[in-house]
Design a protein around this motif. Structure first.
Motif, PDB file in Angstrom:
ATOM      1  N   ARG A   1       0.830  -1.211   0.000  1.00 56.10           N
ATOM      2  CA  ARG A   1       0.000   0.000   0.000  1.00 56.10           C
ATOM      3  C   ARG A   1       0.866   1.263   0.000  1.00 56.10           C
ATOM      4  O   ARG A   1       0.557   2.234  -0.694  1.00 56.10           O
TER       5      ARG A   1
ATOM      6  N   GLY B   1      -9.195   3.458  -3.412  1.00 51.59           N
ATOM      7  CA  GLY B   1      -9.727   4.632  -2.731  1.00 51.59           C
ATOM      8  C   GLY B   1      -8.704   5.747  -2.641  1.00 51.59           C
ATOM      9  O   GLY B   1      -9.023   6.923  -2.833  1.00 51.59           O
ATOM     10  N   ASP B   2      -7.445   5.392  -2.364  1.00 54.63           N
ATOM     11  CA  ASP B   2      -6.379   6.404  -2.311  1.00 54.63           C
ATOM     12  C   ASP B   2      -6.187   7.072  -3.672  1.00 54.63           C
ATOM     13  O   ASP B   2      -5.989   8.286  -3.765  1.00 54.63           O
TER      14      ASP B   2
ATOM     15  N   GLU C   1     -15.214  -0.374   5.285  1.00 50.74           N
ATOM     16  CA  GLU C   1     -13.954  -0.815   5.876  1.00 50.74           C
ATOM     17  C   GLU C   1     -12.958  -1.224   4.799  1.00 50.74           C
ATOM     18  O   GLU C   1     -11.764  -0.936   4.892  1.00 50.74           O
TER      19      GLU C   1
ATOM     20  N   ALA D   1      -8.678  -0.537  -0.951  1.00 55.37           N
ATOM     21  CA  ALA D   1      -8.103   0.578  -0.203  1.00 55.37           C
ATOM     22  C   ALA D   1      -7.184   1.410  -1.080  1.00 55.37           C
ATOM     23  O   ALA D   1      -7.206   2.640  -1.049  1.00 55.37           O
TER      24      ALA D   1
ATOM     25  N   ARG E   1      -7.263  -6.338   5.461  1.00 55.45           N
ATOM     26  CA  ARG E   1      -7.833  -7.056   4.319  1.00 55.45           C
ATOM     27  C   ARG E   1      -9.113  -7.738   4.730  1.00 55.45           C
ATOM     28  O   ARG E   1      -9.294  -8.178   5.843  1.00 55.45           O
TER      29      ARG E   1
ATOM     30  N   LEU F   1      -7.085  -5.034   0.101  1.00 58.21           N
ATOM     31  CA  LEU F   1      -6.043  -4.029  -0.088  1.00 58.21           C
ATOM     32  C   LEU F   1      -6.221  -3.303  -1.414  1.00 58.21           C
ATOM     33  O   LEU F   1      -5.991  -2.103  -1.518  1.00 58.21           O
TER      34      LEU F   1
ATOM     35  N   ILE G   1     -12.666  -0.034   1.807  1.00 57.67           N
ATOM     36  CA  ILE G   1     -12.113   1.130   1.116  1.00 57.67           C
ATOM     37  C   ILE G   1     -11.107   1.866   1.984  1.00 57.67           C
ATOM     38  O   ILE G   1     -10.040   2.272   1.532  1.00 57.67           O
ATOM     39  N   SER G   2     -11.429   2.053   3.253  1.00 61.98           N
ATOM     40  CA  SER G   2     -10.646   2.967   4.075  1.00 61.98           C
ATOM     41  C   SER G   2      -9.652   2.297   4.990  1.00 61.98           C
ATOM     42  O   SER G   2      -8.733   2.932   5.477  1.00 61.98           O
ATOM     43  N   SER G   3      -9.787   1.005   5.258  1.00 59.62           N
ATOM     44  CA  SER G   3      -8.956   0.377   6.276  1.00 59.62           C
ATOM     45  C   SER G   3      -7.735  -0.303   5.675  1.00 59.62           C
ATOM     46  O   SER G   3      -7.721  -0.711   4.526  1.00 59.62           O
ATOM     47  N   GLU G   4      -6.698  -0.435   6.533  1.00 57.41           N
ATOM     48  CA  GLU G   4      -5.502  -1.176   6.137  1.00 57.41           C
ATOM     49  C   GLU G   4      -5.759  -2.683   6.188  1.00 57.41           C
ATOM     50  O   GLU G   4      -5.031  -3.471   5.611  1.00 57.41           O
TER      51      GLU G   4
END
Length: 471
Positions: free
Chosen positions: A295, A423-424, A400, A420, A407, A417, A402-405
């Motif tokens: 990431r 999303g970034d 979760e 996520a 998996r 991942l 989209i935004s969380s570290e």
């Protein structure tokens, strides 16, 4: 409070204060000048009456004083008419006066006058008025010898004050109109003066949105040019710092790659020796480390801001689908693209490949038989839809993912991942990533790409009406 911090408001307030002060000074000055001019003009009128009076003085054979003709101004005939004359024979005490004085007389100061000299006084008059007096001393020969005569003409100062007041009353609207014109001129001047600042602001916004790389110093006045140069220098330093940070992130990932590979080998050896508990713990820690590295590498590669070029969307989607079709998971799926060939998006090609690739790869993992990638353009934005016919995802889990570290699938590296990271990427150019229910029955990832520069990056949102699915 926000208005008080406005530079335009401050400049206009200072201009209004200056204009008000200038108009007040101008008004008082013009009124004072008019009063002086009026008093001189009235003085000339009084001197004319003095000449008429002195030209009409006569002595008869018995040395009796008389006036051959009186001044023609009707105010001399009206009782307390505001204009008066009086002749005093200082030797005999004889006094002649205008009818307007009626039963009063002019209280002339007892100053010494030389023959032919004219003096100007203020003195009290009838009914408590204040008079402006012009007087002259004459020596006239008579049968019984020379007589010294003091001739005086006076006017009520109320008449002068009324004229001055009328002038000030007429002057006020003229000054008000002048003030409005000056303020409008100042508004225009302030607007023109602040245009370079707004050009710099527009340029900074364009840089933030990715449509411009540097401010153009040759388009601003020389007073603003140092600010533009400093901003460009700051941007250059920022680009260098970001480039160094990306290099450090890549070097760090490269340095950790070999130890992680060694740990994977150690895990396999531990399993062969029967130490499955320790092997599982080390494998989980290794997986977390690898996900963090992936990431951060993806973040380091992001080109924050909108691209200056427009990337054709159809070739990118076709290339991704061809690659996925060759994978074991994708070869049995129906991968369809309905994106128009002429459609382009203001996103860097590498970022677009990684964004759609992550979402399409995630769809391949969970689709049952079909994946559809479509796009629709509107005047304000372009929406890319990546749909599958899999089990879907409930709203909380989607947010979760989209935004969380963390998996979503611990046994399948990179599924959550990828969401996520996507999303970034979307956030980097001010877009929006939404997860909802597809018409195919599974999950639909919607990428909203604004065609105009947003004021701030819009957040990633999950629609509230998404059906609950378990993925």
């Amino acid at each position: 409070m926000r208005t008080a911090r406005s530079l335009r408001f401050r400049l206009f307030a200072y201009a209004a204060i200056v204009v008000a002060a200038a108009l007040l000074v101008t008004g008082f000055s013009l009124s004072a000048l008019f009063s002086r001019h009026l008093e001189r003009r009235v003085g000339q009128e009084l001197d004319t009456h003095l000449n008429q009076l002195t030209g009409g003085l006569r002595f008869d054979r018995e040395s009796g004083l008389s006036l051959d003709r009186e001044p023609v101004d009707p105010r001399f005939q009206a009782i307390f008419g505001g204009l008066y004359w009086q002749i005093d024979d200082t030797g005999t005490g004889t006094r002649l006066k205008s009818r307007s004085l009626w039963d009063t007389y002019l209280d002339i100061p007892g100053d010494v006058l030389s023959p032919g000299d004219t003096h100007v006084h203020d003195t009290g008059g009838p009914q408590g008025s204040t008079l402006l007096v012009h007087e002259i001393m004459l020596v006239i020969a008579a049968p019984d010898g020379d007589h010294t005569l003091r001739v005086s003409v006076a006017i009520d100062r109320a008449e002068i004050s009324a004229l001055a007041t009328g002038f000030a009353r007429d002057l006020a609207p003229v000054l008000a109109i002048l003030g409005i014109v000056l303020l409008l001129g100042f508004l225009l001047q302030i607007g023109e003066g602040l245009k370079p600042v707004y050009r710099v602001l527009s340029g900074v916004s364009a840089i933030r949105s990715g449509t411009l790389k540097r401010l153009e110093a040759d388009r601003v006045p020389q007073e603003v040019a140092p600010l533009v140069e400093e901003v460009n220098a700051l941007l250059e330093a920022q680009d260098q710092a970001i480039s160094r940070a990306r290099d450090r992130a890549a070097n760090l990932a490269h340095g950790l790659k070999t130890p992680l590979s060694a740990l994977v080998s150690d895990v396999e050896r531990l399993r062969l020796k029967g130490e499955t508990g320790i092997a599982d713990d080390i494998s989980e820690l290794t997986g977390r480390m690898r996900r963090h590295i992936q990431r951060e590498l993806a973040r380091a590669r992001l080109r924050h801001g909108r691209s200056q070029d427009r990337t054709p969307l159809r070739p990118v989607v076709d290339g991704i689908l061809r690659a996925l079709k060759r994978t074991p998971e994708g070869e049995s799926l129906d991968l369809e693209c309905t994106v128009e060939a002429a459609l382009t998006v203001p996103v860097d090609a590498d970022d677009l490949n990684e964004l759609i690739g992550n979402l399409a790869e995630n769809a391949v993992r969970y689709a049952s038989s079909r994946i559809l990638i479509a796009a629709k353009a509107s005047p304000d934005a372009i929406m890319i839809r990546i749909s599958d016919d899999g089990p879907g995802l409930d709203p909380d889990a989607g947010a979760e993912a989209i935004s969380s570290e963390k998996r979503r699938d611990q046994s399948d590296l990179g599924a959550g991942l990828g969401l996520a990271i996507s999303g970034d990427i979307v956030e980097s150019f001010g877009g929006r990533l939404e997860l909802g229910t597809a018409q195919l029955g599974g999950l639909e990832a919607r990428i909203v790409i604004p065609l105009t520069s947003p004021d701030a990056p819009s957040g990633r949102a999950l629609p509230k009406n998404t059906k609950e699915h378990g993925r």
